[in-house]
Motif scaffolding. Structure first.
Motif, PDB file in Angstrom:
ATOM      1  N   GLU A 247      37.725  24.431  27.944  1.00 23.59           N
ATOM      2  CA  GLU A 247      38.368  24.288  29.251  1.00 23.59           C
ATOM      3  C   GLU A 247      39.431  25.362  29.464  1.00 23.59           C
ATOM      4  O   GLU A 247      39.540  25.955  30.550  1.00 23.59           O
ATOM      5  CB  GLU A 247      38.997  22.900  29.373  1.00 23.59           C
ATOM      6  N   VAL A 248      40.215  25.621  28.417  1.00 22.13           N
ATOM      7  CA  VAL A 248      41.250  26.650  28.520  1.00 22.13           C
ATOM      8  C   VAL A 248      40.608  28.024  28.687  1.00 22.13           C
ATOM      9  O   VAL A 248      41.037  28.840  29.517  1.00 22.13           O
ATOM     10  CB  VAL A 248      42.174  26.623  27.287  1.00 22.13           C
ATOM     11  N   ARG A 249      39.563  28.302  27.911  1.00 18.82           N
ATOM     12  CA  ARG A 249      38.897  29.604  28.016  1.00 18.82           C
ATOM     13  C   ARG A 249      38.259  29.786  29.393  1.00 18.82           C
ATOM     14  O   ARG A 249      38.269  30.887  29.952  1.00 18.82           O
ATOM     15  CB  ARG A 249      37.837  29.745  26.919  1.00 18.82           C
ATOM     16  N   LYS A 250      37.709  28.721  29.942  1.00 18.48           N
ATOM     17  CA  LYS A 250      37.093  28.811  31.267  1.00 18.48           C
ATOM     18  C   LYS A 250      38.143  29.133  32.327  1.00 18.48           C
ATOM     19  O   LYS A 250      37.917  29.987  33.201  1.00 18.48           O
ATOM     20  CB  LYS A 250      36.395  27.492  31.595  1.00 18.48           C
ATOM     21  N   GLU A 251      39.303  28.479  32.255  1.00 14.68           N
ATOM     22  CA  GLU A 251      40.369  28.742  33.216  1.00 14.68           C
ATOM     23  C   GLU A 251      40.923  30.148  33.033  1.00 14.68           C
ATOM     24  O   GLU A 251      41.219  30.845  34.023  1.00 14.68           O
ATOM     25  CB  GLU A 251      41.486  27.702  33.060  1.00 14.68           C
ATOM     26  N   LEU A 252      41.053  30.581  31.792  1.00 12.95           N
ATOM     27  CA  LEU A 252      41.535  31.931  31.525  1.00 12.95           C
ATOM     28  C   LEU A 252      40.590  32.971  32.102  1.00 12.95           C
ATOM     29  O   LEU A 252      41.028  33.944  32.746  1.00 12.95           O
ATOM     30  CB  LEU A 252      41.693  32.119  30.011  1.00 12.95           C
TER      31      LEU A 252
ATOM     32  N   ARG B 182      38.490  32.554  34.575  1.00 11.12           N
ATOM     33  CA  ARG B 182      38.533  32.468  36.043  1.00 11.12           C
ATOM     34  C   ARG B 182      39.714  33.251  36.600  1.00 11.12           C
ATOM     35  O   ARG B 182      39.572  34.052  37.547  1.00 11.12           O
ATOM     36  CB  ARG B 182      38.610  31.005  36.482  1.00 11.12           C
ATOM     37  N   LEU B 183      40.885  33.062  36.012  1.00 12.83           N
ATOM     38  CA  LEU B 183      42.076  33.758  36.494  1.00 12.83           C
ATOM     39  C   LEU B 183      41.961  35.268  36.299  1.00 12.83           C
ATOM     40  O   LEU B 183      42.309  36.058  37.188  1.00 12.83           O
ATOM     41  CB  LEU B 183      43.314  33.229  35.769  1.00 12.83           C
ATOM     42  N   LEU B 184      41.458  35.676  35.135  1.00 11.02           N
ATOM     43  CA  LEU B 184      41.339  37.109  34.862  1.00 11.02           C
ATOM     44  C   LEU B 184      40.357  37.779  35.811  1.00 11.02           C
ATOM     45  O   LEU B 184      40.588  38.907  36.278  1.00 11.02           O
ATOM     46  CB  LEU B 184      40.918  37.331  33.415  1.00 11.02           C
ATOM     47  N   HIS B 185      39.245  37.117  36.126  1.00 10.60           N
ATOM     48  CA  HIS B 185      38.280  37.718  37.043  1.00 10.60           C
ATOM     49  C   HIS B 185      38.836  37.799  38.458  1.00 10.60           C
ATOM     50  O   HIS B 185      38.562  38.773  39.183  1.00 10.60           O
ATOM     51  CB  HIS B 185      36.974  36.923  37.023  1.00 10.60           C
ATOM     52  N   ARG B 186      39.629  36.830  38.851  1.00  2.68           N
ATOM     53  CA  ARG B 186      40.262  36.897  40.179  1.00  2.68           C
ATOM     54  C   ARG B 186      41.286  38.034  40.226  1.00  2.68           C
ATOM     55  O   ARG B 186      41.402  38.740  41.232  1.00  2.68           O
ATOM     56  CB  ARG B 186      40.905  35.554  40.520  1.00  2.68           C
ATOM     57  N   ILE B 187      42.022  38.211  39.140  1.00  2.04           N
ATOM     58  CA  ILE B 187      42.971  39.326  39.060  1.00  2.04           C
ATOM     59  C   ILE B 187      42.221  40.651  39.054  1.00  2.04           C
ATOM     60  O   ILE B 187      42.599  41.607  39.746  1.00  2.04           O
ATOM     61  CB  ILE B 187      43.847  39.184  37.795  1.00  2.04           C
ATOM     62  N   GLU B 188      41.144  40.719  38.284  1.00  2.40           N
ATOM     63  CA  GLU B 188      40.367  41.956  38.166  1.00  2.40           C
ATOM     64  C   GLU B 188      39.856  42.420  39.520  1.00  2.40           C
ATOM     65  O   GLU B 188      39.897  43.630  39.828  1.00  2.40           O
ATOM     66  CB  GLU B 188      39.195  41.722  37.208  1.00  2.40           C
ATOM     67  N   TYR B 189      39.396  41.488  40.348  1.00  5.86           N
ATOM     68  CA  TYR B 189      38.796  41.846  41.629  1.00  5.86           C
ATOM     69  C   TYR B 189      39.726  41.591  42.819  1.00  5.86           C
ATOM     70  O   TYR B 189      39.268  41.441  43.952  1.00  5.86           O
ATOM     71  CB  TYR B 189      37.465  41.115  41.794  1.00  5.86           C
ATOM     72  N   ASP B 190      41.031  41.555  42.533  1.00  8.43           N
ATOM     73  CA  ASP B 190      42.081  41.516  43.559  1.00  8.43           C
ATOM     74  C   ASP B 190      41.913  40.341  44.523  1.00  8.43           C
ATOM     75  O   ASP B 190      41.998  40.485  45.744  1.00  8.43           O
ATOM     76  CB  ASP B 190      42.101  42.839  44.346  1.00  8.43           C
ATOM     77  N   VAL B 191      41.653  39.171  43.946  1.00 12.05           N
ATOM     78  CA  VAL B 191      41.605  37.946  44.746  1.00 12.05           C
ATOM     79  C   VAL B 191      42.944  37.227  44.561  1.00 12.05           C
ATOM     80  O   VAL B 191      43.216  36.664  43.498  1.00 12.05           O
ATOM     81  CB  VAL B 191      40.443  37.035  44.297  1.00 12.05           C
ATOM     82  N   GLN B 192      43.801  37.322  45.580  1.00 14.82           N
ATOM     83  CA  GLN B 192      45.146  36.733  45.490  1.00 14.82           C
ATOM     84  C   GLN B 192      45.788  37.095  44.143  1.00 14.82           C
ATOM     85  O   GLN B 192      46.222  36.234  43.372  1.00 14.82           O
ATOM     86  CB  GLN B 192      45.077  35.210  45.655  1.00 14.82           C
ATOM     87  N   ARG B 193      45.863  38.385  43.897  1.00 14.32           N
ATOM     88  CA  ARG B 193      46.227  38.872  42.569  1.00 14.32           C
ATOM     89  C   ARG B 193      47.597  38.379  42.107  1.00 14.32           C
ATOM     90  O   ARG B 193      47.754  37.903  40.971  1.00 14.32           O
ATOM     91  CB  ARG B 193      46.168  40.397  42.548  1.00 14.32           C
ATOM     92  N   GLU B 194      48.603  38.488  42.944  1.00 16.08           N
ATOM     93  CA  GLU B 194      49.957  38.101  42.523  1.00 16.08           C
ATOM     94  C   GLU B 194      50.021  36.614  42.182  1.00 16.08           C
ATOM     95  O   GLU B 194      50.639  36.218  41.185  1.00 16.08           O
ATOM     96  CB  GLU B 194      50.965  38.446  43.618  1.00 16.08           C
ATOM     97  N   GLU B 195      49.391  35.788  43.018  1.00 17.69           N
ATOM     98  CA  GLU B 195      49.382  34.351  42.752  1.00 17.69           C
ATOM     99  C   GLU B 195      48.669  34.037  41.441  1.00 17.69           C
ATOM    100  O   GLU B 195      49.115  33.198  40.649  1.00 17.69           O
ATOM    101  CB  GLU B 195      48.702  33.623  43.911  1.00 17.69           C
ATOM    102  N   ASN B 196      47.554  34.709  41.184  1.00 21.46           N
ATOM    103  CA  ASN B 196      46.799  34.435  39.964  1.00 21.46           C
ATOM    104  C   ASN B 196      47.490  34.992  38.726  1.00 21.46           C
ATOM    105  O   ASN B 196      47.345  34.427  37.631  1.00 21.46           O
ATOM    106  CB  ASN B 196      45.384  34.984  40.101  1.00 21.46           C
ATOM    107  N   ILE B 197      48.237  36.081  38.860  1.00 17.57           N
ATOM    108  CA  ILE B 197      49.051  36.546  37.735  1.00 17.57           C
ATOM    109  C   ILE B 197      50.100  35.508  37.386  1.00 17.57           C
ATOM    110  O   ILE B 197      50.361  35.224  36.206  1.00 17.57           O
ATOM    111  CB  ILE B 197      49.691  37.909  38.060  1.00 17.57           C
ATOM    112  N   ARG B 198      50.711  34.908  38.401  1.00 19.43           N
ATOM    113  CA  ARG B 198      51.694  33.849  38.146  1.00 19.43           C
ATOM    114  C   ARG B 198      51.033  32.663  37.448  1.00 19.43           C
ATOM    115  O   ARG B 198      51.576  32.111  36.466  1.00 19.43           O
ATOM    116  CB  ARG B 198      52.339  33.388  39.456  1.00 19.43           C
TER     117      ARG B 198
END
Length: 279
Positions: free
Chosen positions: A211-216, A218-234
């Motif tokens: 579960e933790v790896r799946k969430e990690l 998900r967040l990294l791919h959203r950051i990678e492709y600039d999907v609400q990047r600042e929010e996902n970095i937080r």
């Protein structure tokens, strides 16, 4: 020179879940080497369960012919499978290996063996018009690699199981044009270890829950492709703090899971700082 599949095993206190397929000589060895392990043994020999050497062991018995019947276990149920002669005697090796892969966890390992069709003894028999083995399958090592690749195993290691100590016969076959890498022509039987994941990925999967790896991821791919990047970095920072994800692990995870790994690492550089090093 002769050795068995125990050559791959180091033992330890981990409570591993083993599936042992028609390999009774290994049951006591594995139980002794991994005293906290749970063993599931599949065999056609019902009398085996009553043998004194298995008394008091943490063993669950299933009496069946696994070559004819589907293995009655859920997916991702075992950490390791040991199956001596599986490739030699299986009726449908591809289907059986695919089923075993599904039964292993995402960091699981299969241990097995096979007879080498390129062994000089086999070649000599063929030269005389004989093929001495009728009920058994023989393989070249390259064919086993293809078979394991096709059934989704990622990392494969081989060691000789039975090998001639003298190599005089090799020269004749080499002179006839046969390739002989690592004295392959002297190996009668190979042992192999095939892992569901590469060593690098297995290390990543072994520390945190799915579960933790799946969430990690998900967040990294959203950051990678600039999907609400600042929010996902937080959100990534919060996840790392909450789960104790340290910077070295995060860096390795990015390299294994992101196509634009360097750029993604730059974006989450604050998470890769010394703040999250394992203490």
């Amino acid at each position: 020179m002769k050795q068995d599949l125990m050559a791959f095993l180091t033992g330890g206190p981990a409570p591993l879940r083993w599936l042992i397929l028609e390999s009774l000589p290994y049951v006591e060895k594995i139980a002794s080497l991994y005293p906290q392990a749970h063993l599931t043994v599949v065999t056609e020999i019902e009398e085996a369960a009553g043998l004194p050497e298995f008394a008091g062991r943490n063993i669950q018995w299933f009496f069946m012919d696994y070559r004819r019947e589907k293995l009655p276990f859920p997916s991702r149920n075992f950490d390791a499978v040991l199956a001596e002669d599986l490739l030699t005697k299986a009726y449908a090796p591809y289907d059986l290996l695919m089923d075993i892969n599904r039964k292993l966890t995402d960091v699981g390992v299969l241990y097995g063996d096979f007879f080498n069709v390129r062994y000089t003894g086999v070649l000599e028999a063929l030269q005389q018009g004989e093929f001495p083995v009728r009920e058994k399958h023989l393989y070249a090592k390259s064919e086993v690699v293809r078979l394991l690749d096709d059934t989704l195993f990622k990392e494969i290691d081989f060691i000789p199981g039975v090998c001639d100590e003298e190599h005089e016969e090799e020269q004749r076959w080499e002179n006839a044009g046969y390739v002989n890498i690592n004295h392959e022509l002297s190996v009668r039987r190979y042992l192999f270890r095939a892992a569901v994941s590469t060593a690098a990925v297995a290390n990543l999967k072994g520390i945190y829950s799915p579960e933790v790896r799946k969430e990690l991821a998900r967040l990294l791919h959203r950051i990678e492709y600039d999907v609400q990047r600042e929010e996902n970095i937080r959100c990534l920072q919060e996840l790392c703090q909450r789960e104790g994800i340290f910077s070295e692990y995060l860096g390795d995870f990015i390299r294994e899971s992101c196509y634009h790994a360097a750029e993604t690492a730059d974006f989450v550089g604050v998470c890769l700082s010394g703040e999250n090093k394992r203490g």
